[in-house]
Design a protein around this motif. Structure first.
Motif, PDB file in Angstrom:
ATOM      1  N   TYR A   1       0.836  -1.037  -0.197  1.00 13.92           N
ATOM      2  CA  TYR A   1      -0.086  -0.073   0.133  1.00 13.92           C
ATOM      3  C   TYR A   1       0.931   1.097   0.089  1.00 13.92           C
ATOM      4  O   TYR A   1       1.972   1.086   0.488  1.00 13.92           O
ATOM      5  CB  TYR A   1      -0.913   0.170   1.105  1.00 13.92           C
ATOM      6  CG  TYR A   1      -0.365   0.283   2.594  1.00 13.92           C
ATOM      7  CD1 TYR A   1      -0.270   1.459   3.107  1.00 13.92           C
ATOM      8  CD2 TYR A   1       0.332  -0.890   3.442  1.00 13.92           C
ATOM      9  CE1 TYR A   1       0.383   1.887   4.453  1.00 13.92           C
ATOM     10  CE2 TYR A   1       0.764  -0.544   4.447  1.00 13.92           C
ATOM     11  CZ  TYR A   1       0.910   0.625   5.111  1.00 13.92           C
ATOM     12  OH  TYR A   1       1.203   0.750   6.163  1.00 13.92           O
ATOM     13  N   HIS A   2       0.185   2.171  -0.599  1.00 12.04           N
ATOM     14  CA  HIS A   2       0.952   3.592  -0.463  1.00 12.04           C
ATOM     15  C   HIS A   2       1.239   4.279   0.824  1.00 12.04           C
ATOM     16  O   HIS A   2       0.277   4.196   1.646  1.00 12.04           O
ATOM     17  CB  HIS A   2       0.072   4.666  -1.256  1.00 12.04           C
ATOM     18  CG  HIS A   2       0.821   6.146  -1.412  1.00 12.04           C
ATOM     19  ND1 HIS A   2      -0.218   7.230  -1.633  1.00 12.04           N
ATOM     20  CD2 HIS A   2       2.061   6.375  -1.472  1.00 12.04           C
ATOM     21  CE1 HIS A   2       0.675   8.040  -1.616  1.00 12.04           C
ATOM     22  NE2 HIS A   2       2.086   7.969  -1.452  1.00 12.04           N
ATOM     23  N   GLY A   3       2.649   4.262   1.192  1.00 16.78           N
ATOM     24  CA  GLY A   3       2.943   4.560   2.479  1.00 16.78           C
ATOM     25  C   GLY A   3       3.256   3.602   3.502  1.00 16.78           C
ATOM     26  O   GLY A   3       3.761   3.707   4.586  1.00 16.78           O
ATOM     27  N   GLU A   4       3.713   2.477   2.898  1.00 17.21           N
ATOM     28  CA  GLU A   4       4.134   1.222   3.878  1.00 17.21           C
ATOM     29  C   GLU A   4       5.543   1.486   4.199  1.00 17.21           C
ATOM     30  O   GLU A   4       6.461   1.989   3.347  1.00 17.21           O
ATOM     31  CB  GLU A   4       4.029   0.013   3.268  1.00 17.21           C
ATOM     32  CG  GLU A   4       4.405  -1.217   3.992  1.00 17.21           C
ATOM     33  CD  GLU A   4       3.661  -2.530   3.420  1.00 17.21           C
ATOM     34  OE1 GLU A   4       3.935  -3.735   4.196  1.00 17.21           O
ATOM     35  OE2 GLU A   4       3.367  -2.460   2.372  1.00 17.21           O
ATOM     36  N   ALA A   5       5.890   1.203   5.528  1.00 19.86           N
ATOM     37  CA  ALA A   5       7.060   1.483   6.104  1.00 19.86           C
ATOM     38  C   ALA A   5       8.262   0.615   5.393  1.00 19.86           C
ATOM     39  O   ALA A   5       7.878  -0.526   5.555  1.00 19.86           O
ATOM     40  CB  ALA A   5       7.111   1.608   7.592  1.00 19.86           C
ATOM     41  N   ILE A   6       9.283   0.953   4.896  1.00 21.23           N
ATOM     42  CA  ILE A   6      10.395   0.097   4.331  1.00 21.23           C
ATOM     43  C   ILE A   6      11.797   0.018   5.469  1.00 21.23           C
ATOM     44  O   ILE A   6      12.276  -0.844   5.558  1.00 21.23           O
ATOM     45  CB  ILE A   6      10.775   0.451   3.320  1.00 21.23           C
ATOM     46  CG1 ILE A   6       9.598   0.457   2.117  1.00 21.23           C
ATOM     47  CG2 ILE A   6      11.970  -0.437   2.444  1.00 21.23           C
ATOM     48  CD1 ILE A   6       9.901   0.898   0.702  1.00 21.23           C
ATOM     49  N   ALA A   7      12.051   1.258   5.955  1.00 20.23           N
ATOM     50  CA  ALA A   7      13.380   1.409   6.674  1.00 20.23           C
ATOM     51  C   ALA A   7      12.883   2.579   7.921  1.00 20.23           C
ATOM     52  O   ALA A   7      12.160   3.504   7.631  1.00 20.23           O
ATOM     53  CB  ALA A   7      14.572   1.603   5.952  1.00 20.23           C
ATOM     54  N   ILE A   8      13.731   2.421   8.868  1.00 22.20           N
ATOM     55  CA  ILE A   8      13.266   3.409   9.987  1.00 22.20           C
ATOM     56  C   ILE A   8      14.812   3.964  10.404  1.00 22.20           C
ATOM     57  O   ILE A   8      15.954   3.147  10.273  1.00 22.20           O
ATOM     58  CB  ILE A   8      12.712   2.642  11.206  1.00 22.20           C
ATOM     59  CG1 ILE A   8      13.219   1.346  11.641  1.00 22.20           C
ATOM     60  CG2 ILE A   8      11.467   2.712  10.883  1.00 22.20           C
ATOM     61  CD1 ILE A   8      12.780   0.650  13.026  1.00 22.20           C
ATOM     62  N   VAL A   9      14.657   5.328  11.044  1.00 25.67           N
ATOM     63  CA  VAL A   9      16.082   5.954  11.272  1.00 25.67           C
ATOM     64  C   VAL A   9      15.950   6.608  12.776  1.00 25.67           C
ATOM     65  O   VAL A   9      14.701   6.880  13.095  1.00 25.67           O
ATOM     66  CB  VAL A   9      16.415   6.985  10.218  1.00 25.67           C
ATOM     67  CG1 VAL A   9      17.477   7.895  10.855  1.00 25.67           C
ATOM     68  CG2 VAL A   9      16.609   6.489   8.627  1.00 25.67           C
ATOM     69  N   ALA A  10      17.016   6.538  13.535  1.00 31.55           N
ATOM     70  CA  ALA A  10      17.068   7.109  14.558  1.00 31.55           C
ATOM     71  C   ALA A  10      18.311   8.082  14.549  1.00 31.55           C
ATOM     72  O   ALA A  10      19.390   7.755  14.250  1.00 31.55           O
ATOM     73  CB  ALA A  10      17.198   6.240  15.722  1.00 31.55           C
ATOM     74  N   ALA A  11      17.944   9.385  14.987  1.00 30.21           N
ATOM     75  CA  ALA A  11      18.948  10.465  14.857  1.00 30.21           C
ATOM     76  C   ALA A  11      18.797  11.573  16.038  1.00 30.21           C
ATOM     77  O   ALA A  11      17.919  11.503  16.683  1.00 30.21           O
ATOM     78  CB  ALA A  11      18.761  11.180  13.391  1.00 30.21           C
ATOM     79  N   ASP A  12      19.796  12.298  16.109  1.00 25.67           N
ATOM     80  CA  ASP A  12      19.616  13.045  17.113  1.00 25.67           C
ATOM     81  C   ASP A  12      18.668  14.452  16.993  1.00 25.67           C
ATOM     82  O   ASP A  12      18.657  15.291  18.009  1.00 25.67           O
ATOM     83  CB  ASP A  12      21.083  13.794  17.527  1.00 25.67           C
ATOM     84  CG  ASP A  12      21.775  14.630  16.418  1.00 25.67           C
ATOM     85  OD1 ASP A  12      21.210  14.766  15.110  1.00 25.67           O
ATOM     86  OD2 ASP A  12      22.993  14.964  16.502  1.00 25.67           O
ATOM     87  N   HIS A  13      18.203  14.693  15.882  1.00 24.15           N
ATOM     88  CA  HIS A  13      17.154  15.849  15.655  1.00 24.15           C
ATOM     89  C   HIS A  13      16.397  15.444  14.458  1.00 24.15           C
ATOM     90  O   HIS A  13      16.821  14.786  13.605  1.00 24.15           O
ATOM     91  CB  HIS A  13      18.206  16.873  15.022  1.00 24.15           C
ATOM     92  CG  HIS A  13      17.438  18.343  15.107  1.00 24.15           C
ATOM     93  ND1 HIS A  13      16.763  18.630  13.765  1.00 24.15           N
ATOM     94  CD2 HIS A  13      17.358  19.349  15.988  1.00 24.15           C
ATOM     95  CE1 HIS A  13      16.120  19.873  14.182  1.00 24.15           C
ATOM     96  NE2 HIS A  13      16.358  20.055  15.391  1.00 24.15           N
TER      97      HIS A  13
END
Length: 780
Positions: A107-119
């Motif tokens: 579906y449009h908008g399905e999550a593929i990768a995730i990121v954690a960052a300081d901002h």
């Protein structure tokens, strides 16, 4: 006699107990903008999480390159499905949804990768550096495509179904009663009306976006602070993905900015916890408004064909219906929605012969699941439109036709279940019909603010036609079809500061329905104390179930009642043990133990001393059973509730603009534990029904969402919301705590068809689809 008089003087009902309308403990903070929502959570050394989402509705993932994103300064982690330590799938009823897309996006908008960052800006820049190579596939988006998988393909490969579905059908349910519907049955009807109806995809449109904070704990677990509707089932789904036992994942409810079903499924819970687990740091995720439209389920759009047959005097003979719900890419709550849509498809009417098929389909459209009304909203629009059509064909008053066929206590529904509590459908209709109508539009002293289009200055009274319409709905309360629905409550009574104080602890998600107020009212009523504190909801206490299905006051309120009664009985036992009381006519009022026969008043403070009574109880409703798959027969629902509406509209027939002038409602609530809250629920549900009637719809093209914003997805504002007179009936249900009925969903059903009925009355148009748009009225 002296003792009885004293008791009478003391037992005046507490104004903040059951039947009163005390202020919400969170109300003032929310009005002042001081309430802490989940998006306000903060931790000193926290990171920010974000997800990369698919721009395609259906595509094969050929490769994902995260190397450049990892080199971005300030980035602590970039994760794909390959980094998941436990199960890669989760789901509310069926575990068919990957925590991060594996080989395909569906579906449009399905999550593929995730990121954690300081901002947050650092996280956004890192997402832009992730390279995904896709093979774009034709999206499967229409009913015809879904039902012909051999030609158009499968949303999930057949081996992935694991026996829970067939082709692209997630779930289907038949309901057959009487003789069913065949040519012999059709011959019994003098008049037949057929209609094909559509309901668009509605969004819950809660104002608080999905958000939460995951904090790693010293024991290797995670503490998750989250806005949700169901703490324990969130934990049940998240823990296996993290590879953790459930006792290592602790959830605490954060401030919730609305829900309406959209927080029953997971959104960012798994992603925040995965990032916190990998980085060893707290991780906060807050969706943007656009991301929110992709991050939660919506109301199932529906296509429905209904056929009703009746005698010349208006008695219904048969109903034949086919209901097709688009469930989108993943199952979510679709099986239960189908169960509701099919079993409630006839509405609050006695029909001797019924044949219904309800189906939910997998597609590459956005996932759909729970939303206020849960399958009954779609069916109500169809059957109420049919009743209007039949009334016109018979030349009958539409209210009288409904009353002639209305169920009552003792009636049997097509599932074979008897309605064993009051069912005042005819009375509800009569009450809204008898309410005074708003004054006619005064064209001699015209105020353009009162016209369709309002301050846009599109009209000065020309082309304005008024219409009046009616509708009534049938809704179940609580979970159904054999689900062991229960709630847990802990109540503690102790002396603090020289006063008896009760503490109520549940895992109920307060999403705006007012449970935090009602629980205090129950404790005051059952324990006779003034001071009641509400413990924060978390998973340290047993499950309270979901804040959905109009069930929390019935179920968790019932559990609070049981726990408070147990505490009271323990206090009485303490009194008997200490003072040798042998009588059983004791009560707790105003912080005192009262004996009617002996005229004894003993302070709870003296009786408790330094001791505390702390007890936990579970409330289970009466058992239900699954519906038979071929006939739909079975005692499938715990309780039924009814609401009727009368809508008055002004329509500019030249421009296609609609103004809802008034939306009156009458509902049987069994017992109004908090009358002010009850009225608020009815008016709020009616307003969401208004939105579906004339403005709210998620627009998709080839599976892609075209209007993911509150600029383009329109919801009623205060200028669109009319006066809403509310009449309340209190006809107790003997099977429910205090005789109450669930309130929140029923008004969402009948408000939509009542408004459309009024527009039909003004324009003479058939109007077979909601929301009604200007072009549906003007024909251009």
């Amino acid at each position: 006699m002296r003792g009885e008089k004293n008791l009478q003087d003391i037992t005046t009902a507490h104004p903040d107990g059951i039947g009163g309308s005390p202020l919400r403990p969170d109300g003032t903070l929310k009005v002042r903008g001081e309430f802490a929502y989940s998006s306000d959570l903060w931790h000193e050394d926290m990171l920010w999480g974000m997800a990369l989402r698919s721009p395609h509705a259906h595509a094969r993932i050929l490769s994902v390159d995260i190397s450049e994103a990892l080199t971005q300064p300030g980035v602590y982690a970039v994760l794909t499905h390959e980094d998941i330590p436990g199960s890669k799938y989760y789901g509310l009823e069926i575990q068919d949804q990957p925590a991060l897309a594996i080989d395909k996006v569906r579906y449009h908008g399905e999550a593929i990768a995730i990121v954690a960052a300081d901002h947050p800006e650092t996280a956004r820049r890192a997402l832009a550096k992730i390279k995904v190579e896709y093979e774009v596939l034709p999206p499967i988006t229409t009913e015809e495509q879904c039902l012909d998988p051999e030609t158009h393909g499968y949303v999930h490969s057949p081996e992935e179904y694991k026996g829970h579905a067939s082709g692209n059908i997630v779930h289907q349910q038949k309901v057959v009663s009487g003789l069913g519907v065949n040519e012999d049955v059709r011959a019994l009807a003098d008049v037949v009306v057929v209609g094909e109806y559509e309901v668009g995809m509605q969004d819950q449109a809660f104002l608080g976006p999905e958000s939460g904070l995951a904090v790693p704990a010293e024991d290797g677990g995670i503490d998750l602070y989250i806005a949700t509707q169901w703490l324990h089932v969130d934990r049940q789904q998240v823990a296996p993905v993290l590879g953790l036992p459930e006792n290592k994942l602790r959830l605490t409810l954060a401030g919730v900015g609305g829900a309406f079903g959209g927080r029953e499924d997971l959104s960012m819970q798994i992603h925040a916890c995965l990032l916190a687990q990998r980085t060893g740091k707290p991780v906060k995720i807050v969706y943007s408004r656009e991301e929110s439209f992709f991050g939660h389920v919506h109301r199932h759009p529906a296509k429905m064909r209904y056929e009703h047959g009746a005698t010349r005097d208006g008695k219904l003979v048969y109903m034949d219906a086919r209901i097709v719900l688009d469930g989108g890419a993943y199952a979510s709550a679709s099986p239960a929605v189908v169960g509701n849509a099919s079993s409630l498809s006839v509405g609050p009417y006695e029909i001797p012969n019924v044949n219904v098929l309800a189906v939910a389909l997998y597609s590459n459209n956005p996932s759909c699941g729970a939303m206020r009304g849960f399958g009954a909203v779609q069916a109500c629009f169809a059957y109420e439109s049919q009743l209007d059509k039949l009334a016109a064909e018979l030349g009958m008053d539409p209210v009288e036709l409904r009353q002639l066929n209305a169920v009552s206590q003792g009636s049997f529904l097509p599932t074979g279940q008897m309605i064993d509590a009051p069912a005042p459908v005819a009375e509800l209709l009569q009450k809204v019909k008898d309410l005074p109508l708003p004054p006619a539009l005064d064209t001699t002293h015209l105020d353009i603010r009162e016209l369709p289009g309002a301050l846009s200055n599109t009209s000065h009274g020309e082309g304005i036609v008024r219409g009046v319409g009616y509708a009534v709905g049938l809704k179940n309360v609580g979970f159904s079809e054999g689900f062991d629905d229960y709630s847990t409550a802990r109540v503690r009574l102790e002396v603090i500061g020289g006063e008896p104080v009760a503490m109520v602890h549940t895992a109920m998600a307060e999403v705006g329905q007012g449970g935090v107020t009602v629980h205090g009212q129950i404790a005051r009523t059952e324990l006779g104390v003034e001071r009641v504190t509400i413990h924060p909801a978390n998973t340290e206490v047993g499950s309270a179930g979901s804040t959905s299905a109009s069930r929390q006051t019935y179920m968790t309120g019932g559990a609070v009642k049981l726990a408070a009664e147990a505490v009271r009985n323990e206090l009485f036992a303490l009194g008997r043990s200490r003072y040798g009381w042998s009588y059983n006519d004791l009560s707790l009022v105003g912080g005192k133990v009262v004996s009617a026969s002996a005229g004894v008043l003993i302070s709870m403070v003296d009786l408790l001393g330094d001791n505390a009574i702390d007890l936990t109880r579970e409330h289970h409703h009466r058992p239900t059973v699954p519906f038979d798959k071929e006939t739909g027969q079975g005692f499938g629902h715990v309780q039924y509730t009814f609401c009727a509406h009368r809508a008055v509209v002004d329509v500019d027939v030249e421009l296609g603009l609609v103004k809802v002038v008034e939306l009156a409602a009458c509902q049987d609530v069994g017992k109004a534990l908090n009358p002010l809250s009850v009225i608020g629920q009815i008016q709020g549900g009616s307003t969401q029904g208004l939105g579906l009637a004339v403005m709210e719809e998620i627009i998709t093209r080839d599976g892609k969402v075209r209007n993911p914003s509150f600029t383009d997805y329109l919801i009623p504002t205060i200028l669109d919301t009319p006066p809403q007179p509310v009449e309340i009936l209190e006809l107790a249900d003997p099977n429910a705590p205090y005789g109450l009925r669930g309130v929140g969903e029923a008004p969402t059903l009948s408000s939509t068809p009542a408004i459309v009925s009024a527009i039909r009355a003004a324009t003479g148009l058939a109007l077979m689809r909601v929301p009604v748009r200007p072009e549906h009225i003007t024909g251009t």
